[in-house]
Design a protein around this motif. Structure first.
Motif, short mmCIF file in Angstrom:
data_model
loop_
_atom_site.label_atom_id
_atom_site.label_comp_id
_atom_site.label_asym_id
_atom_site.label_seq_id
_atom_site.Cartn_x
_atom_site.Cartn_y
_atom_site.Cartn_z
N GLU A 102 -39.15 31.47 29.75
CA GLU A 102 -40.57 31.51 29.45
C GLU A 102 -41.11 30.10 29.26
O GLU A 102 -40.48 29.26 28.61
N LEU A 103 -42.27 29.83 29.83
CA LEU A 103 -42.92 28.53 29.67
C LEU A 103 -43.79 28.54 28.43
O LEU A 103 -44.53 29.49 28.18
N ILE A 104 -43.72 27.44 27.66
CA ILE A 104 -44.45 27.36 26.39
C ILE A 104 -45.49 26.26 26.50
O ILE A 104 -45.22 25.17 27.01
N ASP A 105 -46.67 26.56 26.01
CA ASP A 105 -47.74 25.57 26.01
C ASP A 105 -47.43 24.49 24.98
O ASP A 105 -47.30 24.77 23.79
N ALA A 106 -47.29 23.26 25.44
CA ALA A 106 -46.93 22.16 24.54
C ALA A 106 -48.11 21.66 23.74
O ALA A 106 -47.93 21.01 22.71
N GLY A 107 -49.32 21.95 24.16
CA GLY A 107 -50.49 21.48 23.44
C GLY A 107 -50.70 19.98 23.63
O GLY A 107 -50.10 19.34 24.50
N ASN A 108 -51.55 19.42 22.81
CA ASN A 108 -51.87 17.99 22.90
C ASN A 108 -50.84 17.20 22.09
O ASN A 108 -50.82 17.26 20.87
N ARG A 109 -50.00 16.46 22.78
CA ARG A 109 -48.97 15.67 22.12
C ARG A 109 -49.13 14.19 22.44
O ARG A 109 -48.15 13.45 22.56
N SER A 110 -50.36 13.75 22.55
CA SER A 110 -50.61 12.32 22.75
C SER A 110 -50.43 11.57 21.43
O SER A 110 -50.74 12.11 20.36
N LYS A 111 -49.97 10.35 21.52
CA LYS A 111 -49.72 9.54 20.33
C LYS A 111 -50.13 8.11 20.60
O LYS A 111 -49.75 7.53 21.63
N THR A 112 -50.89 7.54 19.68
CA THR A 112 -51.32 6.15 19.79
C THR A 112 -50.36 5.27 19.02
O THR A 112 -50.07 5.52 17.84
N LEU A 113 -49.85 4.25 19.68
CA LEU A 113 -48.87 3.36 19.07
C LEU A 113 -49.24 1.91 19.35
O LEU A 113 -50.09 1.62 20.22
N ASP A 114 -48.60 1.02 18.64
CA ASP A 114 -48.71 -0.41 18.94
C ASP A 114 -47.33 -1.04 18.86
O ASP A 114 -46.47 -0.62 18.08
N VAL A 115 -47.12 -2.04 19.69
CA VAL A 115 -45.83 -2.70 19.78
C VAL A 115 -46.04 -4.20 19.62
O VAL A 115 -47.03 -4.76 20.11
N VAL A 116 -45.10 -4.83 18.92
CA VAL A 116 -45.12 -6.28 18.75
C VAL A 116 -43.68 -6.78 18.75
O VAL A 116 -42.79 -6.15 18.16
N VAL A 117 -43.45 -7.88 19.44
CA VAL A 117 -42.13 -8.50 19.52
C VAL A 117 -42.21 -9.84 18.82
O VAL A 117 -43.03 -10.69 19.18
N SER A 118 -41.34 -10.01 17.82
CA SER A 118 -41.34 -11.25 17.02
C SER A 118 -39.97 -11.89 17.09
O SER A 118 -38.95 -11.20 17.18
N PRO A 119 -39.91 -13.22 17.02
CA PRO A 119 -38.61 -13.88 16.97
C PRO A 119 -37.88 -13.54 15.68
O PRO A 119 -38.47 -13.47 14.60
N ALA A 120 -36.60 -13.27 15.78
CA ALA A 120 -35.78 -13.02 14.59
C ALA A 120 -35.37 -14.35 13.98
O ALA A 120 -35.76 -15.42 14.44
N ILE A 121 -34.56 -14.28 12.93
CA ILE A 121 -34.18 -15.48 12.20
C ILE A 121 -33.24 -16.33 13.05
O ILE A 121 -32.54 -15.84 13.94
N SER A 122 -33.24 -17.62 12.76
CA SER A 122 -32.37 -18.55 13.48
C SER A 122 -31.01 -18.64 12.80
O SER A 122 -30.79 -18.09 11.72
N SER A 123 -30.11 -19.39 13.41
CA SER A 123 -28.77 -19.57 12.84
C SER A 123 -28.81 -20.32 11.52
O SER A 123 -27.95 -20.14 10.66
N ASP A 124 -29.83 -21.17 11.33
CA ASP A 124 -29.95 -21.90 10.06
C ASP A 124 -30.16 -20.94 8.90
O ASP A 124 -29.67 -21.18 7.79
N VAL A 125 -30.91 -19.85 9.13
CA VAL A 125 -31.14 -18.88 8.07
C VAL A 125 -29.85 -18.16 7.71
O VAL A 125 -29.59 -17.85 6.54
#
Length: 841
Positions: free
Chosen positions: A283-306
């Protein structure tokens, strides 16, 4: 069928049937070829950002040809968006095949995605991003084709649109927002800039549901961007509101990777509610509205000195305790040297050395909150009684100190049973231990060599337990870490992903490093105990009367066991934090039970050295506790039968232990126990209504039973999910209750707490307060799903390297070390007081 025909009809009939089948197959093949020849193939040259409305049937096939210029210095994404507008297309879906350089992408519309229990969810609107093949030249024109076909005899109407994704490449520290759904996944490319070897990818959303998956994949085709294949490659983790993955350049040869975000068809993986079961499997099931708003950010991690600063910070904190201990030892050594010089003056000699009666501490029974129940004995008579009762033991040990040392002290073997088998000694036990007012000399009658060997067994047993316990634990957590690294499934381990710094194959090196304090401070405590042990042994060798007859009897076996347990706690806590989850949480708590139990035993041993539990009995009880801890983790969640059994056993164990402590072990658990209980109740409560003989012990045990019965009732009513922590809370509550009772009774007995012990008590109390504050921050919890646990993740707070839980490790190791020092030094004020003047409580 052929064999059956052979048996039934014979060879002629078989040949006839085989010929008939061959003719039928030939006809079907001819019809298909004819139909294929009649099928119309239409190729159209199409353009970007134009919506094409068309109809497809089984008799025609449409090919859309696109071309675009690809630059090596600029990466653009290409997105295919398809909508099926006809109803009933689920029975004959449209097949879209995108043919491009080095890659082929195919999908059907409506897109059927499967969820839990193979439930099917159709999606008529589909959007896919095309994989970008690499180019070797600065600029080249690439072609790709979109083939549209179906097996439906009826016309199916659809819309097709090809568009460019201008923001396909992510930039460092720049947030980008987008929308995704199960049929419209999104992925973006990130290139490591120069000087950045490690980056942390963070995906956030204001919406808890629908459940999503964030994946990190290498730059290759195809890109796995659907719910049913996103876990095939790379690293991935489920998410509700937040997800974070630390990525290292060395793991990606192209110095770049894809950030893939997929919305799941169902929310069970993120702790959401279960949907209704379908009436039929297909049986096929109606999934409904499953849209999702997201945001992504990529940041440098700590260095070897840390990393270097974090390790130096950790070592510096705990090495400072070694330095402080060395300075205190130097000051104490000078003070002891001056004291020994002062002993040459008779006026400064202790009562034990001069033979003159010392100052007797004020008895707690001459005043205070606990009355004597109308006893007619005066305080002088009580004191004289105590002194006379202890006189024989004192003279006997003094005589032994003079004559006994001429014998060989290292005889073949000295066993405790050699002194306990005679009937008159058993009778003496009953007389001495059932006195109303006891002194330490009454419970320190056994040979010190026997007791020393008895308590050394604590150390050797826990060392053996630690070795056999730690080796399989280390092997298991290494396997866990290997599975995480190979499969990429970061839902296996419950890290604080916003502050998880990898090193080598370890995913969260900072959580492991912060456990170094337990090991270093445990070793430091062992060195302090060793120094005291050596000083005491030298005093015994020179027949120092203070060491022989004054103060609390010095037995260091339990102290050695406590220091070893603290070191093992650090090792096993580090093993747990290699991959923290509910299946190995017992590694982090097992030696906490050990430490709590050993501290209680040490407190009891101080005033009851002769009747303290043996190492075998103590460790057997602790093994039972760990056994129930494992059962609680496996069966305790929501299982009322388990909680009823545990609560009953908890209450029974509390009552048995209370009886053992109240009667100093002079009772028997046999068939006549019920008769004796009824007799005591009748004589003491009904016939003459006399109060308890041992008031102080009764007050402690009543309070202990109230606390334990309350904890048992709480567990039965609330059935907490974290059974291991609940069991640890029981142990800590009992330890704190007994410690508070010990301090109160010590002060009521006229004893005092020296400056060093007082400093340790105040310092430890303050550190415990701060430690518990950081412990209850709750950066992750395996009681929830991995996605829900990540909602509690927070950034580092110290040196961009350590989080709140690391600070808990630092402070709790210091607090435990301070607690051990309190137990070691709290009775130093009695070192010059004869044991027949030190009260038992």
């Amino acid at each position: 069928m052929v064999l059956r025909s052979c048996c039934k009809f014979g060879p002629v009939s078989v040949l006839f049937r085989l010929g008939y089948v061959a003719l039928l197959l030939l006809c079907v093949t001819h019809l298909r070829c004819a139909r294929a020849e009649n099928k119309t193939v239409v190729q159209k040259y199409a353009e970007f950002d134009v919506t094409y409305n068309d109809t497809v049937t089984s008799d025609n096939q449409t090919i859309y040809a696109f071309n675009h210029t690809v630059s090596r210095n600029k990466t653009e994404g290409v997105r295919v968006t398809v909508d099926v507008l006809s109803e009933g297309a689920e029975s004959s879906p449209i097949l879209f095949v995108v043919r491009q350089k080095q890659a082929v992408l195919s999908f059907q519309v409506p897109l059927i995605l499967r969820g839990l229990y193979q439930r099917k969810y159709p999606y008529a609107h589909v959007g896919r991003t095309l994989c970008q093949p690499p180019t070797r030249t600065l600029s080249e024109t690439q072609y790709f084709f979109v083939d549209v076909s179906t097996l439906s005899n009826l016309g199916t109407h659809y819309q097709l649109r090809i568009s460019r994704v201008d923001s396909f490449t992510l930039h460092t520290d720049k947030k980008f927002s987008f929308t995704a759904s199960p049929s419209q996944p999104q992925y973006f490319k990130y290139v490591f800039p120069d000087g950045v070897d490690t980056a942390i990818v963070k995906v956030n959303s204001e919406m808890t549901f629908p459940c999503s998956v964030m994946s990190i994949q290498d730059i290759q085709c195809p890109v796995y961007d659907l719910d049913n294949n996103v876990a095939f490659i790379g690293m991935y983790q489920t998410m509700t509101k937040t997800a974070a993955i630390t990525v290292q350049r060395k793991d990606f040869p192209s110095n770049s990777f894809y950030v893939v975000v997929v919305v799941k068809t169902e929310d069970e993986a993120c702790g959401g509610p279960l949907r209704f079961y379908p009436l039929r499997p297909d049986e096929l099931i109606d999934a409904g509205n499953r849209s999702k708003t997201l945001d992504v950010v990529v940041s440098p991690a700590i260095s070897s000195d840390v990393y270097v600063m974090g390790m130096l910070f950790c070592l510096g904190i705990f090495l400072s305790f070694y330095l402080l201990t060395f300075l205190v030892a130097c000051v104490e050594n000078k003070r002891m040297h001056r004291r020994r010089e002062g002993l040459l003056n008779p006026a400064d000699m202790s009562p034990a050395e001069t033979g003159k009666p010392g100052v007797t501490p004020v008895s707690p029974y001459e005043y205070g909150s606990f009355a004597d129940n109308g006893s007619t004995l005066s305080s002088e008579a009580i004191t004289d009684s105590i002194a006379s009762d202890a006189n024989y033991g004192y003279m006997e040990r003094s005589l032994e100190s003079v004559t006994g040392r001429s014998r060989q002290e290292s005889l073949s073997s000295i066993e405790e049973d050699d002194y306990d088998t005679l009937a008159d000694i058993d009778s003496d036990k009953n007389i001495v231990r059932t006195k109303k007012y006891l002194c330490v000399s009454d419970l320190a009658r056994k040979d010190k060599r026997v007791l020393s060997k008895k308590y050394q067994i604590y150390f050797w047993n826990i060392a053996t337990i630690g070795v056999f316990y730690a080796l399989p634990v280390i092997q298991l957590v290494i396997t866990y870490q290997t599975v995480v690294n190979v499969t990429g499934n970061q839902d296996i381990c419950y890290y604080n992903f916003l502050c998880a710094h990898p090193l080598g194959n370890l995913s969260a090196f900072n959580n492991i490093l912060s456990n170094l304090g337990y090991v270093m401070l445990g070793l430091l405590f062992l060195l302090i105990v060793l120094q005291r042990d050596i000083i005491h042994s030298r005093a015994l060798d020179r027949n120092d009367l203070n060491a022989l007859e004054c103060g609390i009897p010095k037995h260091f076996g339990l102290f050695y066991a406590m220091g070893t347990a603290l070191m093992m706690e650090g090792l096993l806590s580090a093993c747990y934090h290699v991959c923290p989850n509910y299946t190995n949480f017992q590694f982090d708590t097992s030696f906490m039970y050990m430490i709590a139990g050993l501290c209680v035993l040490k407190l009891y041993q101080k005033r009851h050295p002769d009747i303290n539990a043996s190492a075998y009995t103590a460790y057997a009880c602790l093994a039972a506790v760990i056994f129930f801890s494992v059962l609680g983790v496996v069966f305790g969640k929501g299982n009322m039968v388990f909680w009823i059994i545990f609560s009953v056993l908890h209450i029974l164990a509390t009552m048995l232990l209370s009886t053992q402590l109240y009667y100093m072990g002079r009772w028997r658990l046999d068939s006549g126990i019920l008769r004796r209980i009824v007799y005591v109740i009748y004589t003491d409560c009904i016939r003459q209504c006399s109060g308890p003989m041992y008031i102080d012990r009764m007050v402690l045990l009543v309070m202990g039973n109230i606390v334990n019965w309350s904890l048992a009732a709480y567990g039965l009513l609330k059935t907490p999910n974290d059974f291991a922590s609940y069991l640890l809370a029981i142990a800590i509550c009992n330890l704190l209750l007994y410690f508070a009772f010990y301090i109160i009774m010590k002060l009521r007995s006229g004893e005092r707490i020296q400056c060093m012990a007082m400093v340790c008590i105040l310092f430890t109390a303050v550190v415990w307060g701060f430690a518990l504050f950081f412990f209850f921050q709750g950066l992750s919890t395996w009681q929830k799903t991995p996605a829900e646990s990540r909602e509690h993740n927070r950034d580092c707070i110290v040196l961009s390297f350590f989080d709140d839980h690391d600070i808990w490790h630092f402070l709790s190791s210091i607090a435990m070390f301070g607690s051990f020092l309190v137990l070691l030094t709290m009775d130093d004020d009695l070192d010059d007081v004869q044991r027949d003047k030190i009260f038992v409580f």
